[in-house]
Design a protein around this motif. Structure first.
Motif, PDB file in Angstrom:
ATOM      1  N   GLU A 280       0.829  -1.205   0.000  1.00 17.64           N
ATOM      2  CA  GLU A 280       0.000   0.000   0.000  1.00 17.64           C
ATOM      3  C   GLU A 280       0.867   1.260   0.000  1.00 17.64           C
ATOM      4  OE1 GLU A 280      -2.608  -0.270   3.292  1.00 17.64           O
ATOM      5  OE2 GLU A 280      -3.811  -1.939   2.481  1.00 17.64           O
ATOM      6  N   GLU A 283       2.358   1.726  -3.463  1.00 22.91           N
ATOM      7  CA  GLU A 283       1.347   2.197  -4.402  1.00 22.91           C
ATOM      8  C   GLU A 283       1.027   3.668  -4.167  1.00 22.91           C
ATOM      9  OE1 GLU A 283      -3.133   0.896  -5.925  1.00 22.91           O
ATOM     10  OE2 GLU A 283      -2.148  -0.164  -4.248  1.00 22.91           O
ATOM     11  N   SER A 284       0.978   4.103  -2.894  1.00 18.79           N
ATOM     12  CA  SER A 284       0.702   5.516  -2.594  1.00 18.79           C
ATOM     13  C   SER A 284       1.837   6.408  -3.098  1.00 18.79           C
ATOM     14  CB  SER A 284       0.515   5.684  -1.077  1.00 18.79           C
ATOM     15  OG  SER A 284      -0.579   4.906  -0.617  1.00 18.79           O
ATOM     16  N   THR A 287       1.670   6.798  -6.812  1.00 18.45           N
ATOM     17  CA  THR A 287       0.596   7.714  -7.202  1.00 18.45           C
ATOM     18  C   THR A 287       1.032   9.165  -7.036  1.00 18.45           C
ATOM     19  OG1 THR A 287      -1.035   6.049  -6.499  1.00 18.45           O
ATOM     20  CG2 THR A 287      -1.816   8.305  -6.794  1.00 18.45           C
ATOM     21  N   ILE A 288       1.736   9.473  -5.913  1.00 16.99           N
ATOM     22  CA  ILE A 288       2.222  10.839  -5.674  1.00 16.99           C
ATOM     23  C   ILE A 288       3.217  11.253  -6.746  1.00 16.99           C
ATOM     24  CG2 ILE A 288       3.548  12.260  -4.082  1.00 16.99           C
ATOM     25  CD1 ILE A 288       2.307  10.623  -1.795  1.00 16.99           C
ATOM     26  N   GLU A 290       3.470  10.084  -9.818  1.00 20.36           N
ATOM     27  CA  GLU A 290       2.794  10.268 -11.094  1.00 20.36           C
ATOM     28  C   GLU A 290       2.073  11.625 -11.142  1.00 20.36           C
ATOM     29  OE1 GLU A 290       0.223   6.975 -11.571  1.00 20.36           O
ATOM     30  OE2 GLU A 290       1.821   5.557 -12.100  1.00 20.36           O
ATOM     31  N   ARG A 291       1.478  12.039 -10.025  1.00 19.52           N
ATOM     32  CA  ARG A 291       0.793  13.339  -9.998  1.00 19.52           C
ATOM     33  C   ARG A 291       1.791  14.486 -10.179  1.00 19.52           C
ATOM     34  NH1 ARG A 291      -3.481  12.622  -4.960  1.00 19.52           N
ATOM     35  NH2 ARG A 291      -4.847  11.075  -6.029  1.00 19.52           N
TER      36      ARG A 291
END
Length: 299
Positions: A280, A283-284, A287-288, A290-291
């Motif tokens: 997890e 994955e978090s 995501t950060i 990629e943003r």
């Protein structure tokens, strides 16, 4: 005479082994009655003037019933038949009551048309037994009545339905019910005997373990630990898998092994949860990243 001698020896041995318990079994009482009737044949020789005692020779045929005491299935059937007698007597009483009622009806309805079978109440009740057996009732009873009125078939069908069909099934049902109940009681008795034997063996094992444990404790108090280890080594070849013995190594204790396996299971669950938490977090973070990359490209 050989069978009589064998049965007498069996009776004496059973009575010697269990004087009070022998009379608790109904089959033992039945065997004693048959044995007693077998000995009555000697009364003819001692009292020769009484010629009617020759009839006692026929009682020797009762010795064939001794097979009931040896075979378990025969005992179950005999027990069910004894229990069925009371129910059968009640059913027979109800059957005769029905015969009386239908006999009165037949006497008043059919007495003038068929006086050969319904002339009086006694003859009517006797004719009703033909409906009970349902054997040849069409030729004996129904054909003479058909010449007068075919509506009498309704009376014949009702008599056969109540006196033959219903009561035949009732007889069979009562016998089967008592047979099933006797079989269940026999199985429960066998299970009780097996449980008693198992409990007796358990008590024997527990008493033996208690004696061995007491001897170990006494040896430890008197001679020290080394002698206790020697005693345990001598007992190793005589122990069962379910015996309780003291252990010097903690790893050989069953309680310790259970606790150890429980700890390993908890450790495996914790490792699985940690791995899920790592997945997890990764994955978090992805995501950060990629943003942020998306916002830089837009600028």
């Amino acid at each position: 005479m050989c069978f009589l001698v064998l049965y007498t020896i069996e009776f004496v041995l059973k009575l010697y082994c269990a004087p009070l318990g022998y009379w608790k079994s109904n089959f033992n009482k039945f065997d004693f009655i048959i044995l007693g009737t077998s000995f009555l044949q000697f009364a003819e020789g001692s009292i020769g003037s009484l010629t009617f005692l020759r009839v006692l020779r026929a009682l020797r045929a009762l010795r064939a019933f001794r097979a009931i005491g040896f075979l378990r299935p025969f005992q179950i059937i005999a027990s069910s038949m004894v229990k069925t007698v009371v129910s059968i007597v009640n059913l027979i009483a109800i059957l005769f009551l029905l015969l009386y009622v239908f006999g009165v009806i037949g006497y008043y309805m059919l007495g003038e048309q068929d006086p050969a079978h319904w002339a009086d109440l006694a003859q009517a009740i006797l004719s009703m037994h033909i409906y009970v057996t349902a054997d040849g009732w069409t030729a004996i009873l129904q054909h003479p009545l058909d010449e007068w009125n075919r509506a009498t078939r309704i009376f014949s069908i009702i008599c056969i339905f109540f006196c033959n069909i219903i009561f035949t099934n009732l007889f069979i049902g009562v016998v089967l019910q008592n047979l099933s109940q006797a079989r269940q009681e026999a199985e429960a008795l066998d299970m009780a005997k097996k449980k008693k034997q198992v409990d007796k063996k358990k008590q024997l094992y527990l008493s033996r373990q208690k004696l061995e444990w007491t001897s170990i404790i006494d040896a430890q108090k008197e001679r020290g630990t080394r002698n206790v280890q020697g005693l345990l080594a001598s007992m190793a070849g005589r122990l069962r898998h379910d015996d309780i013995v003291p252990c010097t190594l903690l790893a050989c204790n069953t309680t310790w092994m259970q606790a150890y396996t429980a700890v390993l299971q908890h450790q495996e669950n914790n490792m699985y949860r940690v791995q899920q938490l790592q997945f997890e977090l990764a994955e978090s973070l992805a995501t950060i990243v990629e943003r942020r990359l998306a916002t830089r490209t837009m600028r």
